[in-house]
Every structure is written in C-alpha cells, then in structure tokens.
Design an enzyme around this catalytic site. Structure first.
Site, PDB file in Angstrom:
ATOM      1  N   SER A   1       0.650  -1.093  -0.002  1.00  0.00           N
ATOM      2  CA  SER A   1      -0.152  -0.215  -0.140  1.00  0.00           C
ATOM      3  C   SER A   1       0.847   1.202   0.007  1.00  0.00           C
ATOM      4  CB  SER A   1      -0.827   0.008   1.237  1.00  0.00           C
ATOM      5  OG  SER A   1      -0.154   0.183   2.574  1.00  0.00           O
ATOM      6  N   CYS A   2       0.323   2.366  -0.378  1.00  0.00           N
ATOM      7  CA  CYS A   2       0.905   3.794  -0.416  1.00  0.00           C
ATOM      8  C   CYS A   2       0.966   4.267   0.989  1.00  0.00           C
ATOM      9  CB  CYS A   2       0.290   4.721  -1.441  1.00  0.00           C
ATOM     10  SG  CYS A   2       0.272   3.916  -2.938  1.00  0.00           S
ATOM     11  N   ASP A   3       1.463   3.535   1.941  1.00  0.00           N
ATOM     12  CA  ASP A   3       1.499   4.006   3.248  1.00  0.00           C
ATOM     13  C   ASP A   3       2.828   3.674   4.089  1.00  0.00           C
ATOM     14  OD1 ASP A   3       0.921   4.245   6.149  1.00  0.00           O
ATOM     15  OD2 ASP A   3      -0.950   4.470   5.865  1.00  0.00           O
TER      16      ASP A   3
END
Ligand SMILES: Cc1ncc(COP(=O)(O)O)c(C=O)c1O
Length: 390
Positions: free
Chosen positions: A337-339
């Site tokens: 994920s983009c986290d």
C-alpha cells in the site's frame, strides 16, 4: 520431509512440507489468500485437549472466525469465547449450544449483552463496576467472572494494561456483583498471546493465586478459573509441543489453585495459526540508489491486508520462496500500500533469497490466526485477504 512441488508458473519450485503448503503453492489465486487445513485445526484441538485435561476449551473465535472452523469445532465438542454479538451469532449459526458460549470481552454494548442473554448465554466477563451494572440490567442473574490484570508478561504479543483489574478491585467487584443480583463465579486472566514456553506462566500464576486465596478467605464461593489463551504457535522459534505445554500449564494451575472446581481455557492462536498458510507474491524488489545497502522486497500483502501482527515486529513469520536454498541476504520487507507504515520487518531485516523477483509466489507459514480479520476491506483499493478451506 520437504517435497519439491513443480508448477508451470514463474515460481516453479516452492519447497513445501505439507498438503496445505502443496495446495497453497500451486492453486490459482488472484489475490493474497489464506488457506486453512481443517484437519490441522482438528489435530491441534485434540492435542490441546489431551493436555488440558479437565479444563473446558472455549475457542477464542477472534483468532479465526471462519464458519468452517467453528462448525468443525462444534462437532468436536469445543466451547467458544465470543467477543461480540457477531461472534455469538456465528457460533450459534454453526450449531454451538448457548450454554457452551461465553461472552469474554470486558467491553460490551448493553444491547449485545441483552441479545446474548435472550439467546441463552449465561456467562460474562467484567473488570469494572460499570460493566457489572450493564450485565445486571441486561442479563439479570447471569454468572460473571472478574478478569484480573496481568502486569508483566513474557509473551510476544502481551495483553497487559488494557484488560483486567487489580487485587483490591477484584475483591470489591465480587461483592458488587452479588449486590447487583449476579452470580460471581470466579476469575479470569490472560498470560499474553504467544507465550512460548509453559514456564513463562509461573510468575503470573504465582501472583494471581494469592488473589484467589484472598477471595476464598473473604468468604467467596469461587467455582471457576478461566486461564485464557497464550498457547503458542510455531513461527520458527522453539516452542513446547501443544499437549506437553497444556499439561504443564494445567499442572502449575492445579498446584497453585488447589481444588478449583471448574477450569476453562480460551486458546485462539495455538488452535489455528499452524493450520493456515498465506499465498502471496513479490510485487517488487528494489534499492533506493546504486550505493544503497538496503534491498527492499515488497509483497502483495502487508500490515493492512492481514499481517497486522508484524506491528513492533512482534510476530516474525516464516517465508517459503521458490529460491530457498540459494544465496540469501537481508532485506526490508514491506507491503504494497501507499502508506509508509506498511513495513513488516526493518529493525530486524529478513534474510531472503537474493534471486527473489516480482511475480514469485511466496508462502507465509503459521498465518491461520489473527490475519483474515485484521485485513482492511479496501485500503488503497486492495480487496481483503481471501480465505479458502481445504
Ligand atoms: C479474552 C481472550 N481470550 C482468549 C484469547 C486468545 O488468546 P490466544 O490467541 O493467545 O490463545 C484472547 C486474545 O486476545 C482474549 O482476548
């Protein structure tokens, strides 16, 4: 025994060691998938039951609430520890008798207590006066046990601080329960999840047995000791075999709580973790510059899609890759994920084969507990962890 299982894909050879892994290595999956072997769940239940002796086993549904697991455990005569109305409904829908289900969360909605009471559930946990008042109002006359705080734990996933109350409050709550018309039957505690060795229970049992004795001296007719969960799973570090472990714990309990009429245990992880393996894939391998010493490996599953117990790098899973046996090196292992919090292991990097590349199928062992239900529904548009039962 290691079977080398070939398939036609790029991840041609995954060294698998069981029927479960053979399936996870070769079945077609279009997203990260947890595969559960129900026979392994049954074997763990039987092994724990052999060691737990006279203690009733209330499976902690939260560890893995797949209906097929609940159904199998009902057939085997298990009882259940439910944390919510949803878990109660699930157990009943799979044929569990209400008198075999306890409502073990110390933080319950009043309407859920009423639902449980009307469904025939008669055993509730509490660690605060306000909770007892809710139970008295919504489940009049119910049996309650008071959860004791465990202040220090050797567990890999401790459950200290948030749950339970101390000695003096525990004794007050027994009195308060009686005043409210409830039936205070005893105490519960949780030694901490993934307590790898039975001897690690010793300081906790030593401390809590004093509270049991004090309550008896104060005239309370204690009937029940609920020893909770904590039974470990194998993640690569040595643990005792389940029967030996459970038998050793029960022996320590019997010694310190002599004559306790009724024992119950609530294993979750120890019952289902080893019955599950996740199949996922490598999404990307990279370095941040030509001089970067750190190799990053990004998987199709991460902290938000089922591997929440990598928080604090507490639970270190075992990975199986098609390049096992070849040269390895440390890597920072991360989710897709983009986290930036979606990093699994960085402080203690994972040693994985240098040949790993995107598209390789990877198996993650020991993932039958606390994975599928931790998976977010659609964070970043990724669907939740899929589950298949064999
Ligand atoms: C009340 C209660 N019982 C049992 C368990 C199961 O513990 P374990 O998975 O360590 O066996 C938990 C886990 O959080 C719990 O909260």
């Amino acid at each position: 025994m290691t079977l080398h299982f070939s398939d036609a894909s790029a991840s041609a050879r995954l060294p698998v060691s069981s029927r479960l892994e053979a399936y996870a290595a070769t079945a077609p999956f279009d997203r990260p998938t947890l595969v559960i072997d129900l026979d392994r769940v049954e074997a763990q239940f039987r092994a724990l039951r052999a060691g737990l002796g006279r203690a009733d086993i209330h499976y902690a549904v939260k560890a893995n609430p797949h209906p097929a697991i609940i159904e199998r455990l009902v057939q085997l005569g298990a009882h259940f520890d439910a944390a919510s109305r949803g878990e109660i409904e699930l157990c009943l829908s799979q044929g569990a008798r209400p008198e075999h289900v306890s409502f073990g969360n110390t933080i319950k909605r009043a309407s859920d207590i009423a639902f449980a009471h009307n469904a025939g559930i008669g055993l509730f946990a509490a660690d605060a006066a306000e909770e007892l008042e809710k139970i008295a109002e919504n489940a009049p006359g119910a049996r309650v046990y008071i959860r004791l705080i465990v202040e220090t734990s050797s567990a890999d996933w401790p459950l200290t601080r948030k749950f339970g109350c101390d000695r003096s409050m525990a004794l007050e709550l027994l009195d308060r329960a009686t005043e409210l018309g409830l039936r205070p039957v005893g105490f519960s505690f949780h030694v901490g999840s993934q307590t790898r060795r039975a001897e690690m229970w010793t300081p906790v049992l030593d401390k809590l047995s004093g509270i049991w004795a004090a309550a008896q001296e104060a005239g309370h007719d204690l009937q029940l000791l609920n020893i909770g969960g904590g039974f470990p799973a194998f993640y690569g570090e040595a643990i005792d075999a389940p029967t030996d472990y459970a038998a050793a714990v029960v022996a320590m309990v019997e010694e310190r709580f002599p004559g306790v009429p009724h024992l119950m245990a609530e294993p979750g992880r120890g019952m289902v973790a080893e019955a599950g393996v996740i199949a996922c894939e490598v999404m990307l391998t990279s370095r941040k510059s030509d001089r970067d010493m750190h190799r990053w490996v990004y998987l199709s599953i991460g902290r938000f899609s089922g591997l929440a117990e990598t928080e604090g790098e507490a639970i270190r899973y075992e990975f199986v890759t098609p390049h096992d046996g070849e040269a390895t090196g440390p890597c920072i292992l991360a989710g897709p994920s983009c986290d930036s919090a979606d990093v699994l292991y960085e402080k203690r990097p994972m040693n994985l084969p240098l040949a790993l590349k995107s598209g390789d199928r990877v198996l993650i062992r020991g993932t039958g507990a606390y994975t599928s239900t931790y998976s977010s529904v659609c964070f970043n548009g990724f669907p939740p962890l899929d589950v298949e039962v064999i």
